[in-house]
Design a protein around this motif. Structure first.
Motif, mmCIF file in Angstrom:
data_model
loop_
_atom_site.group_PDB
_atom_site.id
_atom_site.type_symbol
_atom_site.label_atom_id
_atom_site.label_comp_id
_atom_site.label_asym_id
_atom_site.label_seq_id
_atom_site.Cartn_x
_atom_site.Cartn_y
_atom_site.Cartn_z
ATOM 1 N N GLY A 91 -4.795 -1.508 10.766
ATOM 2 C CA GLY A 91 -5.521 -2.200 9.711
ATOM 3 C C GLY A 91 -4.915 -2.026 8.333
ATOM 4 N N GLU A 92 -5.451 -2.797 7.392
ATOM 5 C CA GLU A 92 -5.083 -2.664 5.990
ATOM 6 C C GLU A 92 -5.858 -1.508 5.376
ATOM 7 N N LEU A 93 -5.344 -1.000 4.262
ATOM 8 C CA LEU A 93 -6.033 0.042 3.503
ATOM 9 C C LEU A 93 -6.203 -0.437 2.074
ATOM 10 N N GLY A 150 -19.201 4.867 4.477
ATOM 11 C CA GLY A 150 -18.991 4.535 5.879
ATOM 12 C C GLY A 150 -17.572 4.152 6.225
ATOM 13 N N GLY A 151 -16.694 4.097 5.228
ATOM 14 C CA GLY A 151 -15.291 3.784 5.504
ATOM 15 C C GLY A 151 -14.884 2.381 5.126
ATOM 16 N N ASP A 152 -15.452 1.836 4.049
ATOM 17 C CA ASP A 152 -15.116 0.471 3.635
ATOM 18 C C ASP A 152 -13.648 0.312 3.256
ATOM 19 N N MET A 153 -13.002 1.402 2.886
ATOM 20 C CA MET A 153 -11.584 1.348 2.536
ATOM 21 C C MET A 153 -10.733 0.899 3.714
ATOM 22 N N CYS A 154 -11.189 1.208 4.928
ATOM 23 C CA CYS A 154 -10.385 0.959 6.131
ATOM 24 C C CYS A 154 -11.301 0.442 7.246
ATOM 25 N N LEU A 196 -12.995 8.179 11.434
ATOM 26 C CA LEU A 196 -13.767 8.365 10.201
ATOM 27 C C LEU A 196 -14.197 9.813 10.013
ATOM 28 N N GLU A 197 -14.195 10.592 11.109
ATOM 29 C CA GLU A 197 -14.487 12.020 10.984
ATOM 30 C C GLU A 197 -13.530 12.681 9.995
ATOM 31 N N ILE A 198 -12.271 12.293 10.050
ATOM 32 C CA ILE A 198 -11.254 12.871 9.172
ATOM 33 C C ILE A 198 -11.386 12.315 7.770
ATOM 34 N N ILE A 199 -11.506 10.987 7.678
ATOM 35 C CA ILE A 199 -11.504 10.327 6.377
ATOM 36 C C ILE A 199 -12.714 10.726 5.549
ATOM 37 N N ARG A 200 -13.866 10.813 6.187
ATOM 38 C CA ARG A 200 -15.078 11.185 5.451
ATOM 39 C C ARG A 200 -14.912 12.535 4.758
#
Length: 341
Positions: free
Chosen positions: A119-121, A181-185, A193-197
């Motif tokens: 995906g895009e970021l 909730g991860g709207d960036m990606c 999302l566990e990591i990104i959060r």
């Protein structure tokens, strides 16, 4: 070392990356210029060694506590597995704290061996809600990087161009953050999302000043590109209006450097006053694999290592106190999903 100007960044060539003193000089340049491109290849271990000349490795507090099992229990199991999976691609290089792969490639358990595998970021910076000293990401293309792009935006020249009214406002504002909730990606798998959060917004209500600076004193903005709740003292509606106004000043062609990758290149980028984005939609049919190292600059600029606290609700919280809050929240969320017998 030769230096050429880019669009809001610089390119370095003819540098001996095996020479430690030349690499220290490079670090000083990165600290101030914020975006520095090298079209020279080194091993992942050498990239790690170069940034260790500059400062300590950087890892988000909560992610580090989980991996060290200082935060443990059933409620952390999925996060622990996710964080372990994305470092598995580095096994051949040994333990390199602060380094990870950015890749779609899968390990033997079918999980990607790197961060952001598809995906895009959208525009973002690493650990965006953490109040901290200047941190640098070294992003190096390993293989399959052609036809992909990363965009970089240092906000220092934007800050310099602000009129008196905006400068006065920006100097006083404080950002309040909340996990979105991860709207960036939006294309990222749920487990990722566990990591990104916990990298970005481990606890709603974290705060940072809008204005930040490099270790050399260059001033810019820690622009709230995502996971932004509001400016402290403003309503959400007022905050969104003023953020949109600022973004109209920031999101301009003259401030953005678009880099189209080839294998064996490195871009070093500041994380305090600089944003980056991946406009390329990476999918599982692609082979793009990067390595990503993050460090401080305290070995070049003493006293600029990791902060010993987090800003939350107008207070400074030590890391242990903050981790305990995050742990209690995580346990509550887990128990609501899996009731205790």
């Amino acid at each position: 070392m030769r230096i050429a100007q880019l669009n809001n960044g610089v390119e370095v060539s003819d540098i001996d990356l095996s020479d430690d003193e030349a690499c220290r000089e490079l670090g000083r340049l990165v600290a101030h210029e914020c975006v520095v491109l090298l079209r020279q290849k080194v091993s992942e271990r050498r990239l790690y060694e170069i940034q260790m000349l500059w400062g300590q490795p950087c890892m988000p507090i909560i992610n580090r506590y989980v991996m060290e099992r200082r935060l443990a229990g059933k409620h952390w199991r999925e996060a622990f597995l996710a964080m372990g999976a994305v470092s598995s691609g580095l096994k051949e290089s040994g333990e390199l704290r602060g380094m990870a792969r950015v890749s779609f490639e899968k390990n033997e358990r079918g999980r990607p061996t790197g961060l952001f595998p598809n995906g895009e970021l959208d525009w973002h910076a690493d650990q965006q809600a953490y109040h901290d000293n200047q941190r640098i990401v070294g992003l190096m293309s390993l293989w399959g990087s052609e036809s992909s792009r990363t965009s970089f935006l240092c906000t220092a020249p934007v800050y310099d161009a602000l009129n008196h009214e905006d400068r006065s406002m920006v100097d006083e504002l404080r950002c309040v953050w909340a996990w979105d909730g991860g709207d960036m990606c939006p294309d990222i798998d749920g487990w990722h999302l566990e990591i990104i959060r916990y990298n970005m917004i481990p606890f709603d209500g974290m705060e940072t000043a809008l204005v930040d600076r490099t270790v050399t004193g260059r001033v810019g903005m820690r622009f709230p590109s995502h996971c932004f709740s509001h400016f402290k003292g403003m309503t959400k509606a007022e905050s969104e209006r003023y953020k949109a106004h600022l973004w109209s000043l920031v999101n301009r062609e003259e401030y953005i450097f678009d880099h189209d990758w080839h294998d064996g290149e490195i871009v070093f980028m500041d994380q305090n006053i600089t944003l980056h984005a991946r406009p390329t939609n990476i999918v599982d049919s692609h082979t793009r694999t990067m390595t990503r190292m993050i460090s401080y600059l305290d070995r070049l600029y003493p006293g600029n290592g990791p902060a010993d606290h987090v800003l939350y609700d107008g207070a400074k919280l030590g890391h242990e106190e903050f981790a305990a809050m995050v742990d209690a929240q995580r346990r509550k969320e887990y128990e609501e999903l899996v009731p205790v017998a």
